[in-house]
Design an enzyme around this catalytic site. Sequence first.
Site, mmCIF file in Angstrom:
data_model
loop_
_atom_site.group_PDB
_atom_site.id
_atom_site.type_symbol
_atom_site.label_atom_id
_atom_site.label_comp_id
_atom_site.label_asym_id
_atom_site.label_seq_id
_atom_site.Cartn_x
_atom_site.Cartn_y
_atom_site.Cartn_z
ATOM 1 N N HIS A 302 0.791 -1.298 0.154
ATOM 2 C CA HIS A 302 0.077 0.048 0.046
ATOM 3 C C HIS A 302 0.895 1.302 -0.140
ATOM 4 O O HIS A 302 1.838 1.260 0.591
ATOM 5 C CB HIS A 302 -0.833 0.011 1.217
ATOM 6 C CG HIS A 302 -1.601 1.166 1.466
ATOM 7 N ND1 HIS A 302 -1.119 2.230 2.662
ATOM 8 C CD2 HIS A 302 -2.670 1.959 0.855
ATOM 9 C CE1 HIS A 302 -2.064 3.201 2.780
ATOM 10 N NE2 HIS A 302 -2.925 3.100 1.860
ATOM 11 N N ASN A 303 0.581 2.351 -0.748
ATOM 12 C CA ASN A 303 1.091 3.583 -0.839
ATOM 13 C C ASN A 303 2.664 3.336 -0.828
ATOM 14 O O ASN A 303 3.592 3.772 -0.068
ATOM 15 C CB ASN A 303 0.797 4.559 0.454
ATOM 16 C CG ASN A 303 -0.423 5.153 0.191
ATOM 17 O OD1 ASN A 303 -1.087 4.798 -1.005
ATOM 18 N ND2 ASN A 303 -0.716 5.974 1.039
ATOM 19 N N ASP A 334 0.538 6.630 -6.491
ATOM 20 C CA ASP A 334 -0.344 7.748 -6.467
ATOM 21 C C ASP A 334 0.139 9.069 -7.339
ATOM 22 O O ASP A 334 1.165 9.481 -6.979
ATOM 23 C CB ASP A 334 -0.542 8.467 -5.035
ATOM 24 C CG ASP A 334 -1.304 7.369 -4.038
ATOM 25 O OD1 ASP A 334 -2.053 6.598 -4.637
ATOM 26 O OD2 ASP A 334 -1.719 7.920 -3.130
ATOM 27 N N HIS A 347 1.535 11.060 -1.616
ATOM 28 C CA HIS A 347 0.624 11.092 -0.892
ATOM 29 C C HIS A 347 -0.235 12.346 -0.789
ATOM 30 O O HIS A 347 0.059 13.454 -0.213
ATOM 31 C CB HIS A 347 0.685 10.446 0.745
ATOM 32 C CG HIS A 347 -0.576 10.021 1.166
ATOM 33 N ND1 HIS A 347 -0.643 9.719 2.477
ATOM 34 C CD2 HIS A 347 -1.521 9.479 0.662
ATOM 35 C CE1 HIS A 347 -1.782 9.134 2.709
ATOM 36 N NE2 HIS A 347 -2.470 9.041 1.519
#
Length: 747
Positions: A302-303, A334, A347
Amino acid sequence: IKAKGGLEGDPDLQFLLKGGDLLKVKSRSWRKTRFFRLNDDCKTMWQQTSKTFKSDSGFSLEDIDSVRYGRQTEGLRKYTDLSVEDRCFSIIFKSRRKNVDLIASSKEEAKRWVSGLEKVITGMQNLNRQQNTEHWIYNCMRKADKNADNKMSLKELKHFLRQINIEVDDSYAEMLFKKCDRSQSGTLEGSEIKHFYDLLTYRDEIDVIYAKYASTNGQMSSGDLLDFLQYEQREPVSSEYVQKLIEKYEVDEIAKQNKCMSKDGFLMYMNHEEGSIFNPVHKGIYQDMRQPLNHYFISSSHNTYLMEDQLKGPSSTEAYIKALMKSCRCVELDCWDGANGEPVIYHGHTLTSKVLFKDVIKAIKEYAFKTSQYPVILSLENHCSVEQQKIMAHHLTSILGSALLTQPLGYQMPTTFPGPEELKGRFLIKGKRLNKLDATFNNNTTEDEDSVSEEDEAAELKEAEQKPKEKSSNKIKLAKELSDMVIYCKSVHFSTFEHSRDNHNFYEMASFKESKAMNLAENSATAFIHHNMDKLSRIYPAGSRTDSSNYNPVPLWNAGCQIVALNFQTPCKEMELNQGRFLPNGKCGYMLKPEFQRDPASQFDPKNLSVGPWLQKKTLHVMIISAQQLPKINKDKQKSIVDPLVRVEIYGVPADNASKQTHHIENNGFNPTWNTDFQFTVHVPELALVRFVVEDYDAASHNDLVGLYTLPFTSMQNGYRHVPLLTKRGSLIPSAGLFVHIMALDG
């Protein structure tokens, strides 16, 4: 003694021992010459500044993750020019320690440093556990020998015992000393130190097992060893296999000629992979890799760009490299509009730093298939303008080339996913698509839309701040070039399982926030499992986890979810479970789900265990016998000796979750013995993970972690086994281990 790992006289080793000047780079302006060399112990590097001769200014080779030749780190790419490419190299560490970026005076010298370091590091890793024990002991002996005269006084002996985690009272130390000091000189030397070493490495529990089966002139004949393997270890092996073991592990040439195994050979075998708790058959790829992609659990991050927390920490290409090198097969990007027309990754709406999209794609291309050949999914969270989306599409095409999947495999519209085997070495894009996949087989299709609804993490965070009537307006314009790259992983909104079944194709997949997914796994597990038989599901951590903490992935694997995305940068129990889940099958990042999570006729429900193929009830007997060479936790305190205890935990369906622990043993990390029996009932072994945790007991505060190991229940071997131990960051602690007896019985 064995520090050089068999490299005595090697020119590369001599080069490192001699050392030389290198230019250390920290920024455009910070470049300083430092003298580097390998210390004589061949285990630590020493660096010297022009002013000081600080002996502690260095690092251990055991802490090095890899050595990279060329401008292969963010620092070197940012602060150096292409002209010095072939003179650059970097040292990457296992911990959060910053990379050391260096420039040598010539291409040849840079290559010499890289090949030399790689050779010595490989040599160290190849020192098997038995040799590790030896070089560890001798290394400690040298440290304790204060006046370096190769003799040990009683005072030095006591210091040595403390080094190896044994607290002894004076009378015991004196007794041991007198026993070894045969020459009565008041010091130990030569063979006396060897005798002392033998007393120290004596394994009573191994002696007992060996004596039980060694019925041929005090040794184990090949027949004795066969009996031991078949009866104690429950291994259905042949006498040919036994002969191979003797050839491989027997250290005494006469015993080998007589087709026997001596006690030393037996200890050697017990310390290697055949004696490990982890079934060596599961070490490589052993599963069918031609099933549809959605029939596998997929190791997912994740991320991925974040090195630390979710609000202000650094974004880095390094985070992608670290995840990919741990065989993560689904990474997240992202994407936001950046300066000079170049999209960036960070982010959104936070203070995390930005990294160029193209730099991330280059790093992914370079490192995606170093530890696993199986496909990598690039999960795009796209917030870019159409112009910068076109730039993204250009970078993906130009950097990834033919490895990027841009159309379905085969010549007609597929009805299910291809398998990991067919997708080896390929990149799959997960993201929004303007139309159905059929359009790729129909060239006349015209686009009647250029925007899609925005459902992703950032949209959710934004939605939470909006007034209800604004919610429907979250639309994002999509560039056709980027849309067309989405083949098998088209992002769609999830409303209900029925709606998905009736309206969505196999390649249309939803992402679920952890709370939503946990709720579905808890209350509609069977429906979720059936949904995942046709489609992929991705789960991600709650937005409230700003510290990059993780959720428990096990209930979601129980519900058949494939892409359970975790914050890979955070050392924690959840990441350890992920490492354990993906330990078998060549650590390739794909694990085939059990048959009952793939068969449409299955009515498996993790909470209500009715009779079915999943119910293969086992009674697991675990005896925690002993541990060896547990590392000191607080190395700064002179007298800090470990007070170890062992906990065994089971993670699986709710009925199988359990935890039991031994008592703690005071002041002995070197060879504590428990002989404690545990019994567990495991109803669904195919979904169960077994975790061994060693802690340093502290009555006043939280216990400290010493080491741990997690593996799937179905990858455990029965019998007397060694359990390796890892740090919380997942690196092997070279000499430490547990010795256990495992017996999994039906019913």
